[in-house]
Every structure is written in C-alpha cells, then in structure tokens.
Write an enzyme that holds these catalytic residues in place. Structure first.
Site: not given
Ligand SMILES: [Zn+2]
Length: 342
Positions: A22, A175, A205
């Site tokens: 995506d 996410g 992250e």
C-alpha cells in the site's frame, strides 16, 4: 573504492525484503484504480503528492502512517489489489530488482466486506502475473497490525499457515510501535512459531531497543528497521550472536524521524559491529524512493562501492524467505553480474 554510478546501480540485480504494497502504489497506478472506482483524487499533482507522500517535512512515524489512507480507500476491491501488485512488479523490474518480498495487511482491505482470504488471493494473483510478464520473482508477507483486535491478528497467523508456499512466505507485525510494543503480541506470535512460520517483525523504529530484543526472543529471524540498536550495544551484540538480519530502509528512517539527521544514522556502526544488514525501500511511493536511490544514498554517505552493494544484496538473498533453489539462482546472478564491476 569505486563510487557507485546511478545507471550501473540500476542495471545490477538487486533484492528487496521490506516493501509495503500500500505504500508503493505509484501515482499513475493510484490514479488508474481511483478512476476505475469513481474515487476522487486531487487533479493537481502537487496536491496529490502532499496527500500521499511523506516528504522531508514529515515529523513522525504516525504522520508517515497517515499517508496511506488515500491508497487504502482504493484498495478495498479485488481488481485494484491485483492491479497494484502487478504494477509494483513492473516498477521494480525497471531497476532490475530480481526478487521482492511484498508485504501487506489483509485486514486493512476488508473495510467494504472483502474477506482477508480474497485480499490475499488477489495480491498473489497480481504478483504471479507480474512474475510472468516482467520476470521478477516475488513472494508475499502478511502483516498483522498493531492496535488491531487479537482475533484479527490470529486470523492472519492462520491465513499465513494456509497460504504458506503458495505465494506467501512469512508473517510480520506492522503499525504504531510506540503504543503497541511487541511483547503485547506474545500469544499471537507464539502461535506463528508453533506453526513454524518465517517471522520478520517491525521493531526499533521508535527508539526502543528492548522492542528489538523482545521481537527476537518471540521468534523473529529478521527485524524491520532495528535502528534503536544503536543505543544499546548489549542488545546489538545479542542480535549479532543470534544471526539476525536487519532490514534497513534509510530514507524512510529519516522521514519517520527514527533518526533526526544522516550524521546519526547507524549504518557504519552496525557494519563495524558485524550486524547483518539488507537494504530496502519500505514504501516506494510514500517515501518517494526506489532501491537504486537507497544504494546511492548509502554510497554518498558511506562510500560503500560495488563491493558493499554486493555484500548487502547477498545478505538480502541469504535472509530472504525464498526457497533454497530460488536463493541459489539469485546468488549466482549477483555473483556473475557484480564481478563485472569490481
Ligand atoms: Zn515497514
């Protein structure tokens, strides 16, 4: 050390392990699928860029994640899912990516009633067609989502098991890492381990090295990003001793503010320590990048040369979830092609 030359980098065979479907829909493909569904996009190109690209002004991982919404609105039907997977293989073929693992979260495409199973089948179909038409070998990785209900993530584990070896090769957790650390997913990931599924997890992250250690302890053999290891030599060494490969995505890491500036990017530190690294784009469209650009960035900053590029590419092949025969073929191609530029 010979510096990299853009055209040569483009032509050399490369592999990519960390690429979100995506986040890698080109603006041209997005306009196509939006048109087909009567979904309105800004006509102005600049306005569209603001909507779907992170850019240098991006302030955080959460702001970055917000750039996916428009595309996701258009990824609720089978034809669009198949088309974006197909077009992605066409895009990567242009820069001679010979193997790509494309990850996607089936549950994000079920908002209009599509089943997760149909989502997977559509993407796999697009990837297969792309393989036939563009010669790019590819496999899918299914993403569980942080913040989703446990039953939905458990379903993704079951579906990975069901589709394993049929276009799908592994499982991931993606996410909002800061609010949903990996240890909260212990029960779910334990099931993935029981099923013997190849596991790569997004971790480190958002500044927390413990999340990387927890992910490894939960069963990940690869880590997406892993940048927080720079602040914790002990966990860094732990990952090295476990043979973990870290999928670094340099330009994305800057945009999500995983690091504030290039001077603080830990590439050399990781290399010197002996951590296995592979290079990816993360999101070709959202980060406005490709693999050639990522290697050129690393060469500009650290003069990796063709030797360094080859090593990173071989690491990618080694750590990939492809079968052994595919790995052998990919490796042979790389060794033969890079020999010509050394
Ligand atoms: Zn990612």
């Amino acid at each position: 050390m010979t510096r990299l030359e853009q055209k040569t980098v483009e032509n050399l065979p490369k592999v990519e392990l960390h690429c979100h479907l995506d986040g890698s829909v080109s603006k041209k493909t997005l306009r196509n699928i939006a048109n087909e569904q009567g979904y309105e996009l800004p006509e102005n190109e600049e306005a569209l860029c603001t909507l779907v690209e992170a850019g240098e002004g991006c302030q955080s991982l959460l702001e970055y994640i917000g750039k996916f919404e428009t595309v996701l609105d258009c990824l609720q039907v089978e034809s669009a899912l198949e088309e974006v997977a197909y077009e992605l293989t066409g895009d990567v073929a242009k820069e001679n990516v010979t193997y790509i693992e494309v990850r996607f979260a089936p549950m994000l495409s079920t908002r209009k009633g599509l089943s997760a199973e149909r989502v997977i089948q559509s993407v796999v179909e697009g990837l297969k067609k792309g393989e036939r038409d563009f010669g790019v070998k590819s496999n899918g990785i299914l993403c569980m989502m942080r913040g989703h209900q446990e039953k939905d993530n458990l379903e993704i584990v079951e579906l990975t098991k069901e589709f394993l070896g049929q276009g799908i090769v592994g499982i991931d957790l993606a996410g909002d890492e800061a609010n949903y650390p990996p240890k909260e997913y212990k029960k779910i990931i334990k099931l993935a381990v029981e099923y013997d599924l190849p596991i790569t997890l997004h971790a480190g992250e958002c500044g927390c090295a413990t999340n990387v250690q927890d992910s490894v302890d939960l069963g990940a053999t690869r880590i997406g990003h892993g940048i927080a290891l720079k602040d914790d030599p002990e966990i860094l060494n732990y990952c090295i001793s476990k043979g973990i490969t870290v999928e670094i995505c340099p330009n994305s890491n800057l945009q999500t503010k995983t690091v504030d500036k290039w001077e603080n990017y830990p590439f050399e530190e990781f290399q010197k320590a002996g951590l296995k690294l592979a290079v990816s784009t993360d999101n070709r469209a959202v980060s406005n990048t490709n693999l050639t650009k990522e290697f050129m960035t690393l060469d500009r900053l650290y003069q990796i040369g063709y030797k360094g590029m080859e090593e990173l590419t071989l690491n990618g092949i080694q750590a990939s979830f492809a079968d052994e025969t595919t790995k052998k073929i990919l490796k042979k191609q790389v060794l033969e092609s890079y020999q010509l530029v050394h």
